[in-house]
Design an enzyme around this catalytic site. Structure first.
Site, PDB file in Angstrom:
ATOM      1  N   GLU A   6      -1.496   2.825   3.560  1.00  0.00           N
ATOM      2  CA  GLU A   6      -1.920   2.415   1.662  1.00  0.00           C
ATOM      3  C   GLU A   6      -3.105   0.919   2.074  1.00  0.00           C
ATOM      4  OE1 GLU A   6       0.403   4.677  -0.816  1.00  0.00           O
ATOM      5  OE2 GLU A   6       1.199   3.385   1.248  1.00  0.00           O
ATOM      6  N   THR A   7      -3.816   0.324   1.699  1.00  0.00           N
ATOM      7  CA  THR A   7      -4.325  -1.133   2.058  1.00  0.00           C
ATOM      8  C   THR A   7      -3.420  -1.846   0.052  1.00  0.00           C
ATOM      9  OG1 THR A   7      -6.038  -0.339   3.451  1.00  0.00           O
ATOM     10  CG2 THR A   7      -6.806  -2.635   1.965  1.00  0.00           C
TER      11      THR A   7
END
Length: 298
Positions: free
Chosen positions: A51-52
């Site tokens: 995830e970012t």
């Protein structure tokens, strides 16, 4: 905020650990206003973390800021480790009064609602406590459970009654022994098919046998349909697992319960986190380490 020369400040943060190169890595963009949704997805695909996190101005008056999370393939409704990473990065920048020696409560606007987070900066490395939304459980029918067992590579007789949580739409499966969990080699194509067909985000398999004797639960999490074959440490699934264990009668204290989770050891990314239950409300606790701070060129 995109700078004049088309550069973007980013942090690479390892979450749910107290030293580099452990836990779950997340990239954090602490000033993402001005980025389009397509650009956010491109950045998430480029850095290729599970995830970012993108920090934006809120659209709701009760929120301090807005947070969006992207896997390499899609936006998701909730992510624990990238939230811990984002708050760690914001504390490094001293934003929202996150300075050494203070404890601050913030409210984050997300696709899962406005989430309360407590950031304790009284130690060298901040502790971040995220209050997770309400969660209930749905039984998985027997015929579907058989398909699930086959896709996970588990003997059907060793599979406890699996459930799907209503928070993340994750499937939760308990196995009795750590060696069973460590030796899992799931059929990712079959899991992808099941996940897409049923609208499930991922598959959390857990056991009460642990690597470290002072831990309570060991977890592995697979989400191939979300672009993540195996996640090193999954905070958002840990709260529902703790609630499920409480409902199964394994709770230590019906009013206040602390669960110690471990994950990622088999990936050489050992991560450790806490889940505190107050009644039916889980609070996810963890620390993080900055590995890299730099500029991304757009």
């Amino acid at each position: 905020m995109v700078l004049a020369d088309n550069t973007l400040l980013v942090y690479w943060v390892d979450a749910f650990c107290d030293r580099p190169f452990c836990g779950n890595p997340a990239v954090v963009v602490p000033q993402a206003d001005g980025l389009s949704e397509a650009q956010m997805q491109q950045i998430a695909r480029e850095v290729n973390c599970s995830e970012t996190a993108f920090v934006l101005q809120p659209t709701l008056p009760e929120a301090d800021f807005r947070l969006r999370w992207f896997t390499p393939t899609q936006e998701v409704n909730l992510c624990g480790h990238a939230t811990v990473a984002a708050l760690h990065a914001l504390a490094r920048e001293g934003r929202f009064n996150l300075h050494p020696g203070v404890t601050e409560i913030l409210y984050i606007e997300t696709r899962s609602g406005v989430l309360k987070v407590l950031v304790d900066c009284k130690t060298d490395r901040p502790w971040i406590w995220l209050t997770l939304p309400e969660c209930k459980f749905e039984r998985i029918p027997a015929d579907l459970a058989r398909q699930l067992a086959a896709a996970l590579g588990l003997p059907e007789r060793s599979l406890s009654e699996p459930v799907a949580d209503t928070l993340n739409r994750d499937v939760l499966v308990s196995v009795p022994h750590l060696h069973q969990l460590q030796s899992l080699t799931p059929d990712m194509a079959a899991l992808t098919h099941l996940g897409k067909e049923r609208g499930w985000r991922g598959f959390g398999v857990f056991t009460r046998e642990t690597v470290e004797p002072d831990r309570d639960v060991h977890v592995r999490f697979f989400a191939p349909q979300s672009g993540i074959l195996e996640d090193p440490v999954t905070g958002s699934v840990s709260g529902p697992i703790a609630l499920l264990l409480r409902q199964s009668g394994e709770s230590k204290d019906p009013e206040r319960d602390l669960w110690r989770f471990e994950q990622g050891d088999g990936l050489n990314r050992a991560g450790r986190l806490l889940v505190e239950l107050h009644g039916e409300t889980p609070k996810l606790g963890g620390q993080a380490v900055t590995v890299l701070r730099g500029e991304l060129y757009l």
